[in-house]
Design an enzyme around this catalytic site. Structure first.
Site, PDB file in Angstrom:
ATOM      1  N   SER A  32      45.307  25.962  21.648  1.00  0.00           N
ATOM      2  CA  SER A  32      45.719  26.706  22.838  1.00  0.00           C
ATOM      3  C   SER A  32      45.913  28.188  22.519  1.00  0.00           C
ATOM      4  O   SER A  32      46.275  28.964  23.394  1.00  0.00           O
ATOM      5  CB  SER A  32      47.002  26.114  23.421  1.00  0.00           C
ATOM      6  OG  SER A  32      47.999  26.033  22.426  1.00  0.00           O
ATOM      7  N   ASN A 119      58.067  21.073  21.047  1.00  0.00           N
ATOM      8  CA  ASN A 119      58.228  20.650  22.444  1.00  0.00           C
ATOM      9  C   ASN A 119      59.299  21.455  23.171  1.00  0.00           C
ATOM     10  O   ASN A 119      59.088  21.909  24.301  1.00  0.00           O
ATOM     11  CB  ASN A 119      58.558  19.156  22.503  1.00  0.00           C
ATOM     12  CG  ASN A 119      57.435  18.311  21.933  1.00  0.00           C
ATOM     13  OD1 ASN A 119      56.335  18.827  21.702  1.00  0.00           O
ATOM     14  ND2 ASN A 119      57.702  17.036  21.696  1.00  0.00           N
ATOM     15  N   THR A 164      47.733  35.601  71.161  1.00  0.00           N
ATOM     16  CA  THR A 164      47.802  34.191  70.800  1.00  0.00           C
ATOM     17  C   THR A 164      46.370  33.697  70.963  1.00  0.00           C
ATOM     18  O   THR A 164      45.643  34.187  71.836  1.00  0.00           O
ATOM     19  CB  THR A 164      48.747  33.383  71.714  1.00  0.00           C
ATOM     20  OG1 THR A 164      48.273  33.478  73.060  1.00  0.00           O
ATOM     21  CG2 THR A 164      50.180  33.895  71.664  1.00  0.00           C
ATOM     22  N   HIS A 165      45.965  32.791  70.104  1.00  0.00           N
ATOM     23  CA  HIS A 165      44.564  32.326  70.079  1.00  0.00           C
ATOM     24  C   HIS A 165      43.593  33.488  69.876  1.00  0.00           C
ATOM     25  O   HIS A 165      42.441  33.412  70.296  1.00  0.00           O
ATOM     26  CB  HIS A 165      44.189  31.574  71.367  1.00  0.00           C
ATOM     27  CG  HIS A 165      45.218  30.584  71.817  1.00  0.00           C
ATOM     28  ND1 HIS A 165      45.179  29.253  71.464  1.00  0.00           N
ATOM     29  CD2 HIS A 165      46.342  30.747  72.577  1.00  0.00           C
ATOM     30  CE1 HIS A 165      46.213  28.627  71.997  1.00  0.00           C
ATOM     31  NE2 HIS A 165      46.947  29.515  72.667  1.00  0.00           N
ATOM     32  N   SER A 286      28.831  50.962  50.927  1.00  0.00           N
ATOM     33  CA  SER A 286      27.725  50.037  50.714  1.00  0.00           C
ATOM     34  C   SER A 286      26.610  50.790  50.006  1.00  0.00           C
ATOM     35  O   SER A 286      26.394  51.970  50.254  1.00  0.00           O
ATOM     36  CB  SER A 286      27.238  49.518  52.060  1.00  0.00           C
ATOM     37  OG  SER A 286      25.876  49.148  51.982  1.00  0.00           O
ATOM     38  N   LYS A 292      28.875  52.693  55.947  1.00  0.00           N
ATOM     39  CA  LYS A 292      29.881  51.638  55.810  1.00  0.00           C
ATOM     40  C   LYS A 292      31.105  52.046  55.005  1.00  0.00           C
ATOM     41  O   LYS A 292      31.037  52.802  54.056  1.00  0.00           O
ATOM     42  CB  LYS A 292      29.250  50.414  55.120  1.00  0.00           C
ATOM     43  CG  LYS A 292      28.162  49.781  55.947  1.00  0.00           C
ATOM     44  CD  LYS A 292      28.676  48.640  56.763  1.00  0.00           C
ATOM     45  CE  LYS A 292      28.817  47.407  55.905  1.00  0.00           C
ATOM     46  NZ  LYS A 292      29.159  46.258  56.716  1.00  0.00           N
ATOM     47  N   ASN A 294      33.929  49.509  53.666  1.00  0.00           N
ATOM     48  CA  ASN A 294      34.290  48.085  53.680  1.00  0.00           C
ATOM     49  C   ASN A 294      35.722  47.841  53.192  1.00  0.00           C
ATOM     50  O   ASN A 294      36.156  48.462  52.215  1.00  0.00           O
ATOM     51  CB  ASN A 294      33.308  47.289  52.806  1.00  0.00           C
ATOM     52  CG  ASN A 294      31.910  47.287  53.395  1.00  0.00           C
ATOM     53  OD1 ASN A 294      31.748  47.295  54.612  1.00  0.00           O
ATOM     54  ND2 ASN A 294      30.916  47.300  52.527  1.00  0.00           N
ATOM     55  N   GLU A 299      39.777  42.016  51.683  1.00  0.00           N
ATOM     56  CA  GLU A 299      39.015  40.768  51.541  1.00  0.00           C
ATOM     57  C   GLU A 299      39.390  40.032  50.255  1.00  0.00           C
ATOM     58  O   GLU A 299      39.564  38.816  50.243  1.00  0.00           O
ATOM     59  CB  GLU A 299      37.517  41.072  51.552  1.00  0.00           C
ATOM     60  CG  GLU A 299      37.031  41.621  52.890  1.00  0.00           C
ATOM     61  CD  GLU A 299      35.652  42.251  52.752  1.00  0.00           C
ATOM     62  OE1 GLU A 299      34.667  41.522  52.814  1.00  0.00           O
ATOM     63  OE2 GLU A 299      35.571  43.487  52.582  1.00  0.00           O
ATOM     64  N   TYR A 326      57.261  14.412  26.285  1.00  0.00           N
ATOM     65  CA  TYR A 326      56.131  15.337  26.175  1.00  0.00           C
ATOM     66  C   TYR A 326      54.805  14.608  25.980  1.00  0.00           C
ATOM     67  O   TYR A 326      54.719  13.630  25.253  1.00  0.00           O
ATOM     68  CB  TYR A 326      56.361  16.277  24.978  1.00  0.00           C
ATOM     69  CG  TYR A 326      55.202  17.234  24.748  1.00  0.00           C
ATOM     70  CD1 TYR A 326      55.111  18.430  25.444  1.00  0.00           C
ATOM     71  CD2 TYR A 326      54.180  16.912  23.844  1.00  0.00           C
ATOM     72  CE1 TYR A 326      54.039  19.288  25.256  1.00  0.00           C
ATOM     73  CE2 TYR A 326      53.106  17.766  23.649  1.00  0.00           C
ATOM     74  CZ  TYR A 326      53.046  18.951  24.360  1.00  0.00           C
ATOM     75  OH  TYR A 326      51.986  19.796  24.170  1.00  0.00           O
ATOM     76  N   GLN A 331      49.968  20.945  27.731  1.00  0.00           N
ATOM     77  CA  GLN A 331      49.419  22.207  27.233  1.00  0.00           C
ATOM     78  C   GLN A 331      48.516  22.861  28.299  1.00  0.00           C
ATOM     79  O   GLN A 331      48.278  24.060  28.268  1.00  0.00           O
ATOM     80  CB  GLN A 331      48.632  21.949  25.947  1.00  0.00           C
ATOM     81  CG  GLN A 331      48.028  23.176  25.312  1.00  0.00           C
ATOM     82  CD  GLN A 331      47.581  22.903  23.892  1.00  0.00           C
ATOM     83  OE1 GLN A 331      48.403  22.824  22.984  1.00  0.00           O
ATOM     84  NE2 GLN A 331      46.284  22.726  23.693  1.00  0.00           N
ATOM     85  N   LYS A 334      49.500  26.154  31.111  1.00  0.00           N
ATOM     86  CA  LYS A 334      49.617  27.612  30.999  1.00  0.00           C
ATOM     87  C   LYS A 334      48.540  28.392  31.722  1.00  0.00           C
ATOM     88  O   LYS A 334      48.830  29.351  32.442  1.00  0.00           O
ATOM     89  CB  LYS A 334      49.668  28.014  29.527  1.00  0.00           C
ATOM     90  CG  LYS A 334      50.956  27.578  28.881  1.00  0.00           C
ATOM     91  CD  LYS A 334      50.905  27.638  27.384  1.00  0.00           C
ATOM     92  CE  LYS A 334      51.896  26.660  26.798  1.00  0.00           C
ATOM     93  NZ  LYS A 334      51.511  25.230  27.035  1.00  0.00           N
TER      94      LYS A 334
END
Ligand code: ARG
Length: 466
Positions: A32, A119, A164-165, A286, A292, A294, A299, A326, A331, A334
């Site tokens: 690890s 442990n 709404t919606h 772009s 553009k 963006n 995003e 354990y 392991q 992480k």
């Protein structure tokens, strides 16, 4: 390195009963160190506290304690400078550091692991790390909340459509919309704080799983490491990862909130909405379409919930059905936590930057707020209040007025009084007072409502930390 191997070339840290070296694939699946080197600082702190306690209760000598402490300090320096040679054959950060300590100070290093096991060591290191991440997330959320409060204060009276919606519903204020996110992110911060308080117990001294016969002082190590107290059960101490699951749960919920705000920013910044202008600092161009701009930061922040929630599902699935105490499965705890913590920190920072720089387009917001007969509810409320109509009837009359406006292709406040009276003869000129979007938001003074005065009060309250 031959001198690091025990008899028969097996692992020097646990190879007493082994004659053969592990297979290369065994070494690869077992190691690890590639990721848990991130726990180096916590591992060194844990070992320092353990060594000091061992000396204080007389389990090791003062001389050994000094040697261990100095050696660990030096190793910390080597790691910080990038001078430390991490070795995969030594599996993990714990054995890498201990092995290096032995190279430096000899036999005293071997006494450090008295009354301790990897442990409880890894459980301690990881708790320290996750606890810090909770605190970091709380601080980052505080910065984001402040940026939102600045927006809310400046835009307390800026009218925008409430949806709404994703259909225009009623006019609200920009400040009020910003405060909605303030509430979410404050709850997120509280979730991290709650989780942090619950994980504030030190597993060190649980040893492999059963505790130890050495006269250790668990209170002392717990306090030296900044924990409120030691954990109460040695088996639970080395088996539980719910502290990490709580961090990931809080992170997932927070990432969901971030993704909703991101989505709104993406929509708002489109040419069709044009509700906000994003700064050059948080947008990209772009390579083919020169016009553009963006909203990439929004995003990507919207997307981070994927890996953060994915990490929660990963660890939940790893922990499910594991027998106590354990198992090496743990392991695998992480990487998802590291990945989620990094993603969250970045997303929170990006969002705070975007929010601070974003400029609401007040004219466009007002224009959009007036569309879609957004004050129809105000008209119905007026019929109830002034004419004593039951709300259901008022709803019906308002529906007919909306239809009349729609047929003529105008907003409600562009209907003439005569046109209104054709639907309901008792309507008077006074109705026009409630048909503007400004009057609409001004009237919503209920606790938690969108009225500019209420928004200003709430900004002040939230700024005071309440
Ligand atoms: N690298 C291990 C982990 O992260 C440390 C604990 C190893 N314990 C053991 N009994 N092999 O879980």
């Amino acid at each position: 390195m031959a001198d690091d191997k025990g008899a028969g070339g097996s692992n020097s840290m646990w190879g007493g009963r082994f004659a053969d070296r592990p297979d290369a694939i065994m070494e690869e699946i077992n190691a690890s160190i590639g990721f848990d080197r991130r726990l180096a600082a916590q591992d060194i702190r844990g070992s320092q506290a353990h060594a000091a306690m061992l000396a204080d209760v007389g389990i090791i000598s003062e001389e050994d304690r000094r040697a261990i402490s100095q050696g660990l300090d030096e190793i910390g320096g080597e790691i910080e400078r990038g001078d430390f040679a991490f070795r995969r054959d030594l599996e993990d950060i714990h054995m890498n550091i201990e092995s290096r300590l032995r190279e430096q100070i000899g036999d005293a290093a071997g006494r450090l692991h008295t009354a301790r096991s990897r442990n409880d060591q890894v459980a301690t290191d990881f708790r320290l790390w996750v606890k810090e991440q909770c605190a970091e997330a709380e601080a980052a959320l505080g910065r984001l909340v402040n940026a939102l409060l600045d927006q809310a204060e400046a835009g307390a009276g800026t009218v925008m459509p409430g949806f709404t919606h994703l259909q225009v519903a009623q006019p609200v204020t920009w400040g009020h919309h910003m405060l909605a996110y303030v509430e979410m992110f404050r709850r997120d911060a509280a979730r991290f704080a709650d989780a942090r308080a619950r994980m504030d117990e030190c597993p060190l001294g649980a040893a492999a799983l059963a505790g130890t016969g050495f006269p250790i002082d668990r209170e002392a190590t717990a306090h030296a490491l900044g924990f409120a107290r030691p954990t109460a059960n040695s088996i639970d101490s080395v088996s539980s990862r719910d502290f990490a699951l709580e961090f990931l749960s809080a992170a997932s919920i927070c990432a969901t909130h971030l993704s909703r705000l991101s989505e709104e920013i993406v929509i708002w910044s489109s040419a069709q909405f044009a509700f906000v202008t994003l700064s050059d600092k948080f947008t990209t161009g772009s390579s083919i379409m020169p016009q553009k701009k963006n909203p990439d930061a929004a995003e990507l922040t919207r997307a981070k919930v994927g890996r953060i929630l994915g990490s929660l599902v990963t660890l939940m699935t790893v922990m499910k059905g594991l027998p106590l105490a354990y198992s090496k499965d743990m392991q695998e705890d992480k990487e998802p936590v590291f990945d989620a913590a990094d993603a969250l920190a970045l997303a929170l920072a990006a969002m705070a930057g975007m929010v601070a720089d974003m400029r609401p387009n007040a004219d466009r917001l007002r224009e959009a707020a007036a569309q879609g007969f957004s004050t129809a509810t105000d008209l119905a409320d007026w019929l109830v209040r002034e004419l004593g109509m039951p709300f259901r009837d008022a709803h019906h009359v308002t529906g007919a007025l909306v239809k009349a406006a729609e047929d003529r292709g105008v907003d409600l406040d562009a209907l003439s009084l005569a046109e209104m009276q054709a639907v309901e003869p008792r309507i008077t000129e006074a109705v026009f007072d409630v048909l503007s979007v400004e009057a609409s938001v001004r009237s919503r003074t209920s606790h938690g409502g969108t009225a500019p005065a209420r928004v200003a009060e709430m900004v002040a309250l939230r700024r005071s930390g309440d």
